[in-house]
Design a protein around this motif. Sequence first.
Motif, PDB file in Angstrom:
ATOM      1  N   GLY A  67       0.805  -1.215   0.000  1.00  0.00           N
ATOM      2  CA  GLY A  67       0.000   0.000   0.000  1.00  0.00           C
ATOM      3  C   GLY A  67       0.839   1.267   0.000  1.00  0.00           C
ATOM      4  O   GLY A  67       2.030   1.260   0.315  1.00  0.00           O
ATOM      5  N   GLY A  68       0.192   2.348  -0.395  1.00  0.00           N
ATOM      6  CA  GLY A  68       0.823   3.662  -0.348  1.00  0.00           C
ATOM      7  C   GLY A  68       1.785   3.963  -1.467  1.00  0.00           C
ATOM      8  O   GLY A  68       2.597   4.887  -1.356  1.00  0.00           O
ATOM      9  N   LEU A  69       1.715   3.226  -2.580  1.00  0.00           N
ATOM     10  CA  LEU A  69       2.638   3.457  -3.691  1.00  0.00           C
ATOM     11  C   LEU A  69       1.960   4.114  -4.895  1.00  0.00           C
ATOM     12  O   LEU A  69       2.558   4.235  -5.953  1.00  0.00           O
ATOM     13  CB  LEU A  69       3.269   2.132  -4.148  1.00  0.00           C
ATOM     14  N   GLY A  70       0.723   4.529  -4.724  1.00  0.00           N
ATOM     15  CA  GLY A  70      -0.016   5.135  -5.826  1.00  0.00           C
ATOM     16  C   GLY A  70       0.455   6.542  -6.141  1.00  0.00           C
ATOM     17  O   GLY A  70       1.360   7.088  -5.497  1.00  0.00           O
ATOM     18  N   PRO A  71      -0.189   7.195  -7.137  1.00  0.00           N
ATOM     19  CA  PRO A  71       0.262   8.510  -7.598  1.00  0.00           C
ATOM     20  C   PRO A  71      -0.338   9.681  -6.841  1.00  0.00           C
ATOM     21  O   PRO A  71       0.041  10.834  -7.082  1.00  0.00           O
ATOM     22  CB  PRO A  71      -0.216   8.523  -9.058  1.00  0.00           C
ATOM     23  N   THR A  72      -1.272   9.452  -5.924  1.00  0.00           N
ATOM     24  CA  THR A  72      -1.959  10.558  -5.270  1.00  0.00           C
ATOM     25  C   THR A  72      -1.234  10.993  -3.996  1.00  0.00           C
ATOM     26  O   THR A  72      -0.345  10.298  -3.493  1.00  0.00           O
ATOM     27  CB  THR A  72      -3.407  10.153  -4.933  1.00  0.00           C
ATOM     28  N   LYS A  73      -1.648  12.137  -3.453  1.00  0.00           N
ATOM     29  CA  LYS A  73      -0.942  12.735  -2.320  1.00  0.00           C
ATOM     30  C   LYS A  73      -1.006  11.895  -1.047  1.00  0.00           C
ATOM     31  O   LYS A  73      -0.127  12.016  -0.178  1.00  0.00           O
ATOM     32  CB  LYS A  73      -1.508  14.133  -2.052  1.00  0.00           C
ATOM     33  N   ASP A  74      -2.040  11.063  -0.927  1.00  0.00           N
ATOM     34  CA  ASP A  74      -2.147  10.264   0.295  1.00  0.00           C
ATOM     35  C   ASP A  74      -1.272   9.017   0.254  1.00  0.00           C
ATOM     36  O   ASP A  74      -1.188   8.288   1.234  1.00  0.00           O
ATOM     37  CB  ASP A  74      -3.610   9.868   0.552  1.00  0.00           C
ATOM     38  N   ASP A  75      -0.625   8.766  -0.883  1.00  0.00           N
ATOM     39  CA  ASP A  75       0.285   7.623  -0.997  1.00  0.00           C
ATOM     40  C   ASP A  75       1.704   8.092  -0.672  1.00  0.00           C
ATOM     41  O   ASP A  75       2.378   8.708  -1.504  1.00  0.00           O
ATOM     42  CB  ASP A  75       0.210   7.034  -2.411  1.00  0.00           C
TER      43      ASP A  75
END
Length: 417
Positions: A67-75
């Motif tokens: 988790g947390g590897l996406g492109p958005t600020k919460d990642d």
Amino acid sequence: MKATIVTIGDEILIGQIVDTNSSYIAKAIDKIGVQTHEMLSISDDKQHILNTFSNLQNKVELVFITGGLGPTKDDITKKTFCDYFDDTLVENEDVFLHVKELIEGIYKRPISQMNRDQALVPSKCEVLFNKVGTAPGMWMRKENTVFISLPGVPYEMKYLVENVIIPKIIREYKRPFILHKTIMTYGQGESLIAERIEDWENNLPDFVRLAYLPSPGRVRLRLTARGENREILQKAIDNNVVLLAKIINDIIVGFDEDETIEVVIGRLLTQQNKTLATAESCTGGKIAQVITSVSGASNYFRGGIVSYATDTKISQLNVNSDTIKKYSVVSAEVAKEMVIGIKNAMNSDYAIATTGNAGPSKGEAEAAIGTVFIAIATPDEVFAEEFNFGQPREKVIDRTVNKAFELLQKEILKNVQ
């Protein structure tokens, strides 16, 4: 060799999604001799993540993070990795070209800066190339612990675990052997089984452990052996399974985790070239759902009807209205007419029917809450049995499903030469 699995995401902590990644990773690494020491779910908070990494440092050899590897600020996983390893993000050319090809070649839209940022990775990390998604995995060592960061998207995580992580661990680590054997039992509860096999259990070798995994209507018995010599472990498990089978052979239906009773029934029906149909009331289609979850079920499952309402039993299964008036909708007589009706409608060799009062209220039936009738039709006979599975509602339904399979299997086995 021990590992900790950490899932990052507030959506898991608030119950918005179910964490299936941890169980998948645990099963995958267990097969190669890596023991899962603990599983943790933590929030998308930088300091929380850093504290977790610090607490795990040098306590286990491997830390899996999803988790947390996406492109958005919460990642924030990649940036937090940089803070923990005193590193900076750099663009990986191979990852960038892959992301560009996916976005422009497959999705047919221009690549954005947010997409491009997916190619940013800590400069000290070993990139785990993700062919099925845009977020690469990361492998970073600090002292005696390797931190492995994986995408939270299940199919991307699974690809990396199967094709990159497992082969890499096998190459780089010497691991003990961990062997499992699961014995599937139906029809008796955990405590009764424990009484029957107490002497056998007390005489297991020190390196073999037994675990009871109960659920309504069935109990899995899992033997686990750990050690350095695979041959010795395998021999010990095999010998003790043979001894166990002599004690509880009447309730054993299979000897592997995937050897569920529905799988066994499907194999028996296929071998005999026979078919099955279902008529369900209180189970609401769950028996048919379980049957069709088995690959190849179309070879033997003709179909089913969920006759939840009383008038549906009459119109679709030809249950006599006078039978319902005389005996009530929850009765052996109605169950038998239901099973005959579905067997005739589907032109099947075998059939299952269920009618009962799963609760929490009585509804139209006079029968006590928890009362269930299960009917079985075979090529030669029809019978129904009464059970009371108590409460809550979910337990009644699950136990009805498992008991129906148990009754059916016994009938099919009568025709096995």
